[in-house]
Design an enzyme around this catalytic site. Structure first.
Site, short mmCIF file in Angstrom:
data_model
loop_
_atom_site.label_atom_id
_atom_site.label_comp_id
_atom_site.label_asym_id
_atom_site.label_seq_id
_atom_site.Cartn_x
_atom_site.Cartn_y
_atom_site.Cartn_z
N VAL A 43 11.31 2.89 -10.81
CA VAL A 43 10.83 4.23 -11.17
C VAL A 43 11.51 5.23 -10.23
CG1 VAL A 43 8.83 5.74 -11.38
CG2 VAL A 43 8.63 3.31 -11.95
N HIS B 123 4.37 1.72 -8.12
CA HIS B 123 3.25 0.77 -8.14
C HIS B 123 2.38 0.99 -9.38
CE1 HIS B 123 3.96 1.13 -3.62
NE2 HIS B 123 4.19 -0.15 -3.86
N GLY C 271 0.80 -1.22 0.00
CA GLY C 271 0.00 0.00 0.00
C GLY C 271 0.83 1.26 0.00
N TYR C 272 0.16 2.38 0.29
CA TYR C 272 0.75 3.71 0.16
C TYR C 272 1.35 3.82 -1.24
CZ TYR C 272 1.68 8.12 2.33
OH TYR C 272 1.62 9.44 2.66
#
Lengths: 279, 279
Positions: free
Chosen positions: B175, B36, B30-31
């Site tokens: 990234v 992602h 998450g976050y």
């Protein structure tokens, strides 16, 4: 119907799944006996396709154990599978199951510490790992295990639940000879004299159940009587353990209760036999 | 599209499988950030259905690590998933993933001993276990992992191959922010001063690649120059490791070769950051 490569087995499974077929799976180390046959029959009844694997899994044998002399007879196993109407016999090579660089293991903690786990280091790590691999290859709807290897059954059930595997683990009753001896591929090791002493295991278990049903609850007393019975047989070399355990946690009990499992491992000559009974 | 229970996720997957849909899976804690998002886009391109999981996996955090303060924001994560056209966000509860009596772990030996594994005891055991569980629940055709967690990527690939899982593990490039910092949910911990010092990781890695491309092959010399660069930043508290390793075995190299991976872990203030580059 004999499949020797993982790739081919996966292809067959993929096709069966596409056709919407249900798959029952009986993992074995071969040298199939009446106990295995009973698993195959359960699977045949409940599934459209039955797959039997024959794989003597090296990583579940410890040093000094009987990996090399473990009985093997693929022709006979094929014959048994044919007689039982099994659809596929999966017989992968050790080098394909554990290629160079192999590094991954499935471990079930806690449950594997007592009973056989205390005497066979790494055994259940080998069992849970190979069963996880076989489940991923065969992708069965149901998998069939005999209750004779009771701790194995509970370990596999735990693994399936913990890892969220989509397999129903079905346990089938112990199959015994007429005189009570639990069927095992390892019975082949026994000389005629040892075969007679091998009866000590089931005799002691039946007596334990008798005592329990007559009202005895003291685990130590039941175990003591079992020890006496077993030691009265000439070829008994070592009682590795006798335990009365909770059927799910496998924790030893002081006070026996209905549903508990009495389990034992005994060396008859050089042959290690196990057996159990549910109270 | 939010799914909170394992049972519901399994039902959805079963239905999708029946319809013959391909499933791409992006497991996360998450976050969600741009890294992602890039995984989601890869999955969207290659699969009919994309599932993202958000689960801060307690068993991959060691004592004294940042489990409690790990950033969480489900609303924002949902928004990101919606923006990317993700079909399902799977957000299971810790108590359902690890109920009382939970006992099963997947361990990848060898590969997990060096790099982060040497400093985060039990970390990769937690990672491989949760990923095995998630794979069994989501049953993806493809699963997407960022190369930033390079050791994790290699461990998962090994697990999938060893356990004969039917998942293609796809790795996606790191990234970076415009100035070079690799994206990580943990970047949120950084103060403005620390954020400036966090650049030391990528600066050192880019320099390593430059040196290699100029002909330098001596791993020790490359690492020494990297150390100098990193130490020149004020908020650097500890260089946990700098290694040049074989891309598959993760074994440290003395002579760097094309394809090797330069990896490092550095504490910026109290925040542990990792990054890597392929030569």
């Amino acid at each position: 119907m004999l499949i020797r490569s993982i790739k081919e087995m996966k292809q067959v499974v993929k096709k069966l799944k596409k056709e919407g077929k249900t798959i029952g799976f009986v993992p074995t180390m071969g040298y199939l006996h009446e106990g295995h046959r009973s698993l195959m029959r359960c699977s045949k009844k409940e599934n459209q396709i039955t797959v039997v694997s024959v794989f003597v899994n090296p990583i579940q044998f410890g040093e000094g154990e009987d990996l090399d002399r473990y009985p093997r007879d693929l022709e006979r196993d094929l014959q048994v599978c044919r007689e039982e109407g099994v659809d596929f016999l999966f017989h992968p090579k050790v080098e394909e199951m554990y290629p160079e660089g192999y590094s991954t293991y499935v471990v079930v903690e806690g449950l594997t510490e007592g009973l056989c786990g205390a005497f066979r280091e790494g055994h259940f790590k080998g069992v849970s790992t190979v069963v996880a691999k076989l489940f991923n290859i065969v992708q069965p709807d149901r998998a069939y295990f005999g209750r004779k290897d009771y701790q194995q059954l509970i370990v596999i059930k735990r693994m399936v639940e913990d890892l969220n595997m989509d397999v129903e683990v079905v346990d089938c009753p112990i199959v015994r000879e007429e005189d009570g001896l639990a069927l095992s591929s390892r019975n082949k090791y026994l000389s005629p004299e040892e075969r007679r002493s091998a009866l000590s295991l089931s005799k002691a278990l039946f007596r334990a159940k008798e005592l329990f049903e007559a009202g005895e609850r003291d685990a130590e007393k039941i175990k003591e009587e079992m020890r006496k019975i077993i030691k009265s047989y000439p070829e008994v070399k070592d009682i590795q353990y006798i335990e009365i355990v909770h059927p799910h946690t496998l924790k030893p009990k002081k006070k026996a209760e209905k549903g508990d499992v009495v389990a034992l491992a005994v060396f008859i000559g050089n042959t290690r036999l196990i057996d159990n009974i549910t109270l």
